[in-house]
Design an enzyme around this catalytic site. Structure first.
Site, PDB file in Angstrom:
ATOM      1  NE  ARG A  37      -4.043  -1.847   2.121  1.00  0.00           N
ATOM      2  CZ  ARG A  37      -5.048  -1.844   2.981  1.00  0.00           C
ATOM      3  NH1 ARG A  37      -5.148  -0.891   3.873  1.00  0.00           N
ATOM      4  NH2 ARG A  37      -5.955  -2.790   2.935  1.00  0.00           N
ATOM      5  CG  ASP A 136     -13.908   6.193   7.596  1.00  0.00           C
ATOM      6  OD1 ASP A 136     -14.520   5.114   7.735  1.00  0.00           O
ATOM      7  OD2 ASP A 136     -12.672   6.237   7.398  1.00  0.00           O
TER       8      ASP A 136
HETATM    9  C1  LIG Z   1     -13.649  -2.157   7.196  1.00  0.00           C
HETATM   10  S1  LIG Z   1     -14.277  -0.526   7.202  1.00  0.00           S
HETATM   11  C2  LIG Z   1     -15.888  -0.798   7.904  1.00  0.00           C
HETATM   12  C3  LIG Z   1     -16.944   0.006   7.200  1.00  0.00           C
HETATM   13  C4  LIG Z   1     -18.372  -0.172   7.709  1.00  0.00           C
HETATM   14  N1  LIG Z   1     -18.509   0.248   9.088  1.00  0.00           N
HETATM   15  C5  LIG Z   1     -18.836  -1.590   7.558  1.00  0.00           C
HETATM   16  O1  LIG Z   1     -19.002  -2.304   8.548  1.00  0.00           O
HETATM   17  O2  LIG Z   1     -19.052  -2.021   6.421  1.00  0.00           O
HETATM   18  C6  LIG Z   1     -13.367   0.215   8.559  1.00  0.00           C
HETATM   19  C7  LIG Z   1     -13.373   1.740   8.501  1.00  0.00           C
HETATM   20  O3  LIG Z   1     -12.861   2.241   9.748  1.00  0.00           O
HETATM   21  C8  LIG Z   1     -12.130   3.417   9.474  1.00  0.00           C
HETATM   22  N2  LIG Z   1     -11.211   3.711  10.593  1.00  0.00           N
HETATM   23  C9  LIG Z   1     -10.061   3.076  10.934  1.00  0.00           C
HETATM   24  N3  LIG Z   1      -9.486   3.668  11.997  1.00  0.00           N
HETATM   25  C10 LIG Z   1     -10.306   4.693  12.339  1.00  0.00           C
HETATM   26  C11 LIG Z   1     -10.252   5.692  13.350  1.00  0.00           C
HETATM   27  N4  LIG Z   1      -9.241   5.754  14.223  1.00  0.00           N
HETATM   28  N5  LIG Z   1     -11.252   6.601  13.407  1.00  0.00           N
HETATM   29  C12 LIG Z   1     -12.285   6.560  12.520  1.00  0.00           C
HETATM   30  N6  LIG Z   1     -12.389   5.646  11.546  1.00  0.00           N
HETATM   31  C13 LIG Z   1     -11.408   4.727  11.439  1.00  0.00           C
HETATM   32  C14 LIG Z   1     -11.402   3.107   8.174  1.00  0.00           C
HETATM   33  O4  LIG Z   1     -11.006   4.273   7.496  1.00  0.00           O
HETATM   34  C15 LIG Z   1     -12.467   2.297   7.427  1.00  0.00           C
HETATM   35  O5  LIG Z   1     -13.196   3.097   6.532  1.00  0.00           O
END
Ligand SMILES: C[S@@+](CC[C@H](N)C(=O)[O-])C[C@H]1O[C@@H](n2cnc3c(N)ncnc32)[C@H](O)[C@@H]1O
Length: 269
Positions: A37, A136
């Site tokens: 990445r 996010d």
């Molecule tokens: C796998 S996705 C899940 C998306 C959705 N909630 C779902 O269940 O389909 C995880 C998301 O968490 C976000 N994320 C990771 N660390 C984070 C943080 N410290 N604060 C806010 N969002 C975060 C990532 O950018 C990503 O978009």
């Protein structure tokens, strides 16, 4: 031979930085993922090694955004864990008045739009009494969410009538209708930040499939902060692999849905 030099200490440094900034705990098994990445960033920036990239990260605050965007995993779908949306609809229908919902890891938007569609269906109107905050950490994911334009294959989990009612064709893709879009406010929020610009109390809080990236103490701290944001009869929706080990804070209702316990812990009798 690799295209870029990537030492053990480079990897350790990256693990420390992303953990400190985003709470994301990368296991040693993620080494190749990290290389793949960030190699794109090195190529774009015409750097020769990860050491050069880390040096740049130290002096260039702007690179942080791309660094974090590269290391977050934004996988999501419309109506992922579909049973949650049926529970949400029943929950909203039972309640009176205006209701706030926070979707705390909204990724590319499919989850908050699924929440908005569920609210419309619960009240049988395109202007249900709900306001949704979708946040996010990744600005890249949020930009896609805000645009609300998706390839046709992303819409497969939707029924034909949902597609017709909530989307309109847009240059070979599908755009979320403005009425649906209007129900959602998008905001960049890092869950690690000390302050969240979130209006409470919440009727529902979705924080699904992001806790898995955090270590246990971080998960616990977040749950402690989530609980007082919810109405006493509000619902917390967790991801399918995220059983909450905080039985002093939340009561499981089944299917990874939880109710906040009163502040001060569960009743003693
Ligand atoms: C796998 S996705 C899940 C998306 C959705 N909630 C779902 O269940 O389909 C995880 C998301 O968490 C976000 N994320 C990771 N660390 C984070 C943080 N410290 N604060 C806010 N969002 C975060 C990532 O950018 C990503 O978009």
């Amino acid at each position: 031979m690799r295209e870029f030099s990537f030492t053990d200490s480079d990897f350790e440094r990256i693990r420390t930085l992303i953990h400190r900034h985003a709470g994301i705990a990368l296991s040693p098994a993620k080494r190749e993922m990290v290389y793949g990445r960030l190699a794109r960033r090195l190529r774009r920036l015409k750097l020769a090694s990860f050491a050069d990239y880390l040096a740049l990260l130290e002096r260039d605050a702007h690179e942080w955004e791309d660094f974090v965007n590269a290391l977050t995993t934004n996988y999501t779908t419309f109506f992922r864990e579909a049973h949650h949306f049926e529970i949400l609809k029943r929950h909203l229908r039972q309640r009176k008045g205006h209701q706030r919902i926070w979707c705390a890891a909204a990724a590319t938007g499919e989850e908050p739009y699924s929440i908005a569609i569920s609210a419309c269906e619960a009240f049988d109107t395109l202007s249900p009494p709900v306001e949704i905050l979708a946040s996010d950490l990744s600005t890249h994911a949020l930009a896609i969410a805000e645009a609300g334009v998706y390839e046709a294959d992303r819409l497969h989990p939707l029924t034909a009538s949902q597609r017709a009612k909530f989307f309109e064709p847009s240059q070979g893709r599908y755009a979320v209708r403005p009425e649906l879009r209007r129900l959602i406010r998008f905001e960049r929020i890092n869950l690690m930040d000390a302050h969240w610009p979130v209006k409470a109390p919440l009727a529902a809080l979705f924080c699904r499939n992001v806790m898995i990236y955090f270590d246990k103490p971080t998960q616990r701290r977040l749950l402690e902060r989530f609980r007082p944001l919810l109405l006493p009869d509000g619902l917390y929706f967790a991801g399918h692999a995220e059983s909450i080990l905080a039985d002093d804070l939340f009561r499981p209702l089944g299917q990874t849905v939880y109710a906040p316990l009163p502040l001060g812990g569960p009743p003693s009798s």
